[in-house]
Scaffold this motif. Sequence first.
Motif, mmCIF file in Angstrom:
data_model
loop_
_atom_site.group_PDB
_atom_site.id
_atom_site.type_symbol
_atom_site.label_atom_id
_atom_site.label_comp_id
_atom_site.label_asym_id
_atom_site.label_seq_id
_atom_site.Cartn_x
_atom_site.Cartn_y
_atom_site.Cartn_z
ATOM 1 N N ALA A 123 0.808 -1.227 0.000
ATOM 2 C CA ALA A 123 0.000 0.000 0.000
ATOM 3 C C ALA A 123 0.837 1.272 0.000
ATOM 4 O O ALA A 123 1.919 1.318 0.569
ATOM 5 N N LYS A 124 0.260 2.288 -0.622
ATOM 6 C CA LYS A 124 0.826 3.634 -0.552
ATOM 7 C C LYS A 124 0.074 4.463 0.480
ATOM 8 O O LYS A 124 0.652 5.342 1.103
ATOM 9 N N ASN A 125 -1.225 4.185 0.636
ATOM 10 C CA ASN A 125 -2.068 4.911 1.588
ATOM 11 C C ASN A 125 -2.885 3.919 2.398
ATOM 12 O O ASN A 125 -3.520 3.034 1.828
ATOM 13 N N VAL A 126 -2.857 4.083 3.709
ATOM 14 C CA VAL A 126 -3.632 3.227 4.601
ATOM 15 C C VAL A 126 -4.365 4.124 5.591
ATOM 16 O O VAL A 126 -3.813 5.111 6.077
ATOM 17 N N SER A 127 -5.608 3.768 5.863
ATOM 18 C CA SER A 127 -6.349 4.470 6.907
ATOM 19 C C SER A 127 -7.195 3.455 7.666
ATOM 20 O O SER A 127 -7.406 2.330 7.205
ATOM 21 N N LEU A 128 -7.646 3.882 8.829
ATOM 22 C CA LEU A 128 -8.532 3.059 9.643
ATOM 23 C C LEU A 128 -9.841 3.808 9.821
ATOM 24 O O LEU A 128 -9.839 5.014 10.061
ATOM 25 N N GLN A 129 -10.940 3.084 9.702
ATOM 26 C CA GLN A 129 -12.257 3.617 10.033
ATOM 27 C C GLN A 129 -12.714 2.831 11.253
ATOM 28 O O GLN A 129 -13.242 1.730 11.137
ATOM 29 N N VAL A 130 -12.452 3.412 12.414
ATOM 30 C CA VAL A 130 -12.689 2.718 13.677
ATOM 31 C C VAL A 130 -14.080 3.088 14.180
ATOM 32 O O VAL A 130 -14.365 4.248 14.459
ATOM 33 N N SER A 131 -14.928 2.069 14.286
ATOM 34 C CA SER A 131 -16.298 2.258 14.763
ATOM 35 C C SER A 131 -16.394 1.907 16.237
ATOM 36 O O SER A 131 -15.669 1.051 16.739
ATOM 37 N N PHE A 132 -17.311 2.596 16.888
ATOM 38 C CA PHE A 132 -17.568 2.374 18.303
ATOM 39 C C PHE A 132 -19.049 2.103 18.490
ATOM 40 O O PHE A 132 -19.879 2.539 17.699
ATOM 41 N N ARG A 133 -19.392 1.387 19.537
ATOM 42 C CA ARG A 133 -20.806 1.096 19.829
ATOM 43 C C ARG A 133 -21.528 2.295 20.417
ATOM 44 O O ARG A 133 -22.737 2.379 20.359
ATOM 45 N N ASN A 134 -20.778 3.226 21.004
ATOM 46 C CA ASN A 134 -21.412 4.311 21.756
ATOM 47 C C ASN A 134 -21.088 5.711 21.251
ATOM 48 O O ASN A 134 -21.436 6.690 21.890
ATOM 49 N N THR A 135 -20.396 5.824 20.126
ATOM 50 C CA THR A 135 -20.074 7.144 19.585
ATOM 51 C C THR A 135 -19.771 7.017 18.096
ATOM 52 O O THR A 135 -19.762 5.914 17.554
ATOM 53 N N SER A 136 -19.501 8.111 17.443
ATOM 54 C CA SER A 136 -19.299 8.102 15.994
ATOM 55 C C SER A 136 -17.956 7.484 15.601
ATOM 56 O O SER A 136 -17.033 7.359 16.414
ATOM 57 N N THR A 137 -17.836 7.131 14.338
ATOM 58 C CA THR A 137 -16.651 6.508 13.769
ATOM 59 C C THR A 137 -15.511 7.519 13.666
ATOM 60 O O THR A 137 -15.726 8.679 13.331
ATOM 61 N N ILE A 138 -14.295 7.056 13.936
ATOM 62 C CA ILE A 138 -13.100 7.871 13.739
ATOM 63 C C ILE A 138 -12.394 7.352 12.495
ATOM 64 O O ILE A 138 -12.098 6.169 12.388
ATOM 65 N N THR A 139 -12.150 8.252 11.531
ATOM 66 C CA THR A 139 -11.348 7.897 10.360
ATOM 67 C C THR A 139 -9.970 8.505 10.574
ATOM 68 O O THR A 139 -9.833 9.705 10.809
ATOM 69 N N TRP A 140 -8.948 7.667 10.514
ATOM 70 C CA TRP A 140 -7.585 8.101 10.771
ATOM 71 C C TRP A 140 -6.667 7.625 9.665
ATOM 72 O O TRP A 140 -6.597 6.440 9.373
ATOM 73 N N LYS A 141 -5.970 8.568 9.029
ATOM 74 C CA LYS A 141 -4.993 8.248 7.992
ATOM 75 C C LYS A 141 -3.678 7.878 8.668
ATOM 76 O O LYS A 141 -3.121 8.661 9.441
ATOM 77 N N VAL A 142 -3.194 6.689 8.367
ATOM 78 C CA VAL A 142 -1.940 6.199 8.937
ATOM 79 C C VAL A 142 -0.795 6.987 8.299
ATOM 80 O O VAL A 142 -0.700 7.068 7.077
ATOM 81 N N SER A 143 0.056 7.561 9.129
ATOM 82 C CA SER A 143 1.179 8.344 8.614
ATOM 83 C C SER A 143 2.186 7.438 7.918
ATOM 84 O O SER A 143 2.214 6.221 8.134
ATOM 85 N N GLU A 144 3.030 8.043 7.115
ATOM 86 C CA GLU A 144 4.043 7.287 6.374
ATOM 87 C C GLU A 144 4.999 6.575 7.332
ATOM 88 O O GLU A 144 5.377 5.421 7.109
ATOM 89 N N LYS A 145 5.380 7.242 8.418
ATOM 90 C CA LYS A 145 6.281 6.628 9.403
ATOM 91 C C LYS A 145 5.654 5.388 10.023
ATOM 92 O O LYS A 145 6.285 4.334 10.114
ATOM 93 N N VAL A 146 4.397 5.495 10.434
ATOM 94 C CA VAL A 146 3.703 4.355 11.046
ATOM 95 C C VAL A 146 3.533 3.242 10.021
ATOM 96 O O VAL A 146 3.778 2.070 10.317
ATOM 97 N N LEU A 147 3.138 3.585 8.803
ATOM 98 C CA LEU A 147 2.954 2.581 7.747
ATOM 99 C C LEU A 147 4.262 1.843 7.471
ATOM 100 O O LEU A 147 4.270 0.614 7.343
ATOM 101 N N ASN A 148 5.367 2.556 7.416
ATOM 102 C CA ASN A 148 6.658 1.905 7.186
ATOM 103 C C ASN A 148 7.022 0.949 8.316
ATOM 104 O O ASN A 148 7.573 -0.128 8.071
ATOM 105 N N GLU A 149 6.701 1.322 9.544
ATOM 106 C CA GLU A 149 6.956 0.413 10.668
ATOM 107 C C GLU A 149 6.081 -0.830 10.565
ATOM 108 O O GLU A 149 6.543 -1.939 10.818
ATOM 109 N N TRP A 150 4.803 -0.640 10.214
ATOM 110 C CA TRP A 150 3.915 -1.791 10.054
ATOM 111 C C TRP A 150 4.446 -2.720 8.971
ATOM 112 O O TRP A 150 4.454 -3.940 9.143
ATOM 113 N N LYS A 151 4.879 -2.161 7.859
ATOM 114 C CA LYS A 151 5.417 -2.980 6.768
ATOM 115 C C LYS A 151 6.615 -3.783 7.240
ATOM 116 O O LYS A 151 6.756 -4.967 6.918
#
Length: 181
Positions: A123-151
């Motif tokens: 991937a070049k771009n990764v994001s998370l759409q984190v849903s919760f049972r009691n509040t709205s969804t958070i969409t978070w774009k994974v930074s390049e540094k974090v993505l490189n560590e995950w890879k």
Amino acid sequence: MKQIAGILVSSLLLLPLAADASISTKANSSNTSTYVSQITNTGPWSSIRVQYTNDKTLPILTLTKTDSRDYLFSDRTQLVTDGVASDLKLMATYRNPTGFRTQTSSLGRYEFTPTQIASIQNAKNVSLQVSFRNTSTITWKVSEKVLNEWKEILARGQSQVSLQKTPISIDNHSPITGNQP
């Protein structure tokens, strides 16, 4: 002047080491290794952790959010890699009072699938759409540094797992017959 130049060059040589500071390897007594990327205070998260153990398990993503409210993580959370969404498997969710009356630490643990591992690694771009049972969804774009560590974590763990799955009882000197499996 030469001393200042020497210090500057030495500092520049150490910069690549600092980029990998949050990646660690833990060896266990059962001959397994756990590869961990842990980053704190990034985006809406108090902590983001990806860990991959080379004992044929799948990698785990742990999200922690410390706030004045409880976040009940949902199983409708998605990983989005280069615009393609896939569901993350919720393994567990916890809430823990932090000791401060107004703060609670909420935690969600998710498991990556083999398809998600491959999609992150390419991937070049990764994001998370984190849903919760009691509040709205958070969409978070994974930074390049974090993505490189995950890879890096996923590559380390996957190479170890794939080596474990390699058949070692192959006889390369057996005669060739017409009834091959």
